[in-house]
Design a protein around this motif. Structure first.
Motif, PDB file in Angstrom:
ATOM      1  N   SER A 162      -5.853  -4.609   9.556  1.00 32.06           N
ATOM      2  CA  SER A 162      -5.087  -3.239   9.004  1.00 32.06           C
ATOM      3  C   SER A 162      -4.141  -3.190   9.818  1.00 32.06           C
ATOM      4  CB  SER A 162      -5.941  -2.448   8.534  1.00 32.06           C
ATOM      5  OG  SER A 162      -6.876  -1.903   9.784  1.00 32.06           O
ATOM      6  N   SER A 202       0.584   5.635   0.032  1.00 34.74           N
ATOM      7  CA  SER A 202      -0.057   6.667   0.645  1.00 34.74           C
ATOM      8  C   SER A 202       0.815   7.880   0.257  1.00 34.74           C
ATOM      9  CB  SER A 202      -0.496   6.595   1.876  1.00 34.74           C
ATOM     10  OG  SER A 202       0.759   6.483   2.767  1.00 34.74           O
ATOM     11  N   LYS A 238      -1.700   0.627  10.808  1.00 32.46           N
ATOM     12  CA  LYS A 238      -1.431   1.805  10.487  1.00 32.46           C
ATOM     13  C   LYS A 238      -0.357   2.629  11.425  1.00 32.46           C
ATOM     14  CE  LYS A 238      -5.664   3.915  11.927  1.00 32.46           C
ATOM     15  NZ  LYS A 238      -6.727   4.965  11.556  1.00 32.46           N
ATOM     16  N   LYS A 263       0.221   2.793   6.013  1.00 34.36           N
ATOM     17  CA  LYS A 263      -0.665   1.827   6.140  1.00 34.36           C
ATOM     18  C   LYS A 263      -0.861   0.761   5.333  1.00 34.36           C
ATOM     19  CE  LYS A 263      -3.986   6.037   5.828  1.00 34.36           C
ATOM     20  NZ  LYS A 263      -2.968   6.956   5.357  1.00 34.36           N
ATOM     21  N   LYS A 271      -3.515  -2.008   4.456  1.00 31.62           N
ATOM     22  CA  LYS A 271      -5.076  -2.077   4.697  1.00 31.62           C
ATOM     23  C   LYS A 271      -5.680  -3.296   4.536  1.00 31.62           C
ATOM     24  CE  LYS A 271      -6.420   2.609   3.316  1.00 31.62           C
ATOM     25  NZ  LYS A 271      -7.062   3.415   2.412  1.00 31.62           N
ATOM     26  N   ASN A 272      -4.872  -4.358   4.009  1.00 35.89           N
ATOM     27  CA  ASN A 272      -5.749  -5.640   3.570  1.00 35.89           C
ATOM     28  C   ASN A 272      -4.699  -6.759   3.801  1.00 35.89           C
ATOM     29  OD1 ASN A 272      -7.929  -7.337   2.611  1.00 35.89           O
ATOM     30  ND2 ASN A 272      -6.689  -7.494   0.987  1.00 35.89           N
ATOM     31  N   HIS A 310       0.926  -1.108  -0.095  1.00 32.41           N
ATOM     32  CA  HIS A 310      -0.132  -0.042   0.042  1.00 32.41           C
ATOM     33  C   HIS A 310       1.062   1.222  -0.148  1.00 32.41           C
ATOM     34  CE1 HIS A 310      -3.764   2.352   0.622  1.00 32.41           C
ATOM     35  NE2 HIS A 310      -2.837   3.098   1.692  1.00 32.41           N
TER      36      HIS A 310
END
Length: 254
Positions: free
Chosen positions: A236, A191, A238, A225, A227-228, A189
């Motif tokens: 999750s 960001s 973070k 993060k 997330k999955n 992920h």
């Protein structure tokens, strides 16, 4: 990364007034190390499916995360940076900098639920611990303002502050204490986060064209993060990413 930095350099060039031909323009390259830390880490873990309703033979079970049991949250990695700057006066200059912070590795251990094994409050058995080994790398783009404080024509201490954005890419693998065959990969992920920095250092001026910089700065790189976890679909992780960075490099003034 090159496309983003080129766009930033074009923006800096367009911002220079047409009358500023005498303004000092320079390019730089720097390298060093960053001591990275993850903070305010949060974990959301799956509910553990157990067969049958609670009974004398199947006591009540807390299904879900018991929280972070252990956190290995710091790591030292290499950093490289380059860009361009403008000297507006002997005491003030601006830089556009692009940097790459190599992968930092961390471990986040999360306790998962418990099963009551008797009548007392302490008669419980932990269902297991999830071991999450994660890596985070960052591309960082900053506009920095430098306040130079010359001691003489060669030695120039400075203060610095800047802001921009960081692209934080997180990846990871999870293993589980109660299942030796559990070795599941998190979805990667990325960001884009608001980032800022403050620092101090010293420059040594060799000539009108060449200078050496040595500085330390604290960087807040925003959130990271994961997330999955495809194997469960409902987990999750973070947190926030910060670093203390030591950089040394050369400036060439045109």
């Amino acid at each position: 990364m090159m496309k983003t930095l080129n766009a930033m350099l074009v923006s800096l060039a367009l911002a220079v007034p047409a009358t500023s031909q005498a303004m000092d323009i320079y390019a730089f390259a720097r390298g060093g190390a960053a001591y990275t830390v993850i903070k305010d880490t949060e974990a959301v873990n799956p509910f553990i499916a157990l067969s049958g309703a609670p009974s004398d033979n199947n006591p009540a079970t807390f299904q879900g995360s018991m929280g972070i049991a252990n956190l290995n949250n710091d790591h030292s990695v290499a950093v490289g940076a380059f860009g361009a700057g403008l000297v507006f006066s002997p005491n003030f200059r601006l830089e556009l900098e692009g940097s790459y912070q190599k992968e930092s590795d961390y471990q986040i251990d999360v306790s998962l639920g418990y099963r009551l094994t008797g009548g007392g409050p302490f008669n419980a058995t932990l269902l297991g611990t999830a071991y999450n080994n994660i890596s985070i790398e960052s591309e960082v783009y900053m506009l920095k303002a430098y306040f130079d404080l010359p001691l003489n024509k060669h030695v120039v201490p400075y203060l610095m502050a800047g802001a921009g954005y960081a692209k934080n890419k997180a990846s990871g693998v999870q293993t589980f204490s109660a299942n030796a065959n559990w070795n599941e990969k998190w979805d990667d992920h990325s960001s884009n986060e608001i980032a800022w920095t403050v620092g101090t250092g010293v420059s040594y001026i060799f000539s009108k064209h060449l200078a050496l910089d040595l500085g330390v700065e604290h960087r807040n790189l925003g959130d990271w993060k994961l997330k999955n976890l495809p194997a469960t679909g409902d987990e999750s992780l973070k947190g926030k990413l910060e670093s203390t960075t030591l950089l040394m490099g050369l400036r060439y003034h045109f």
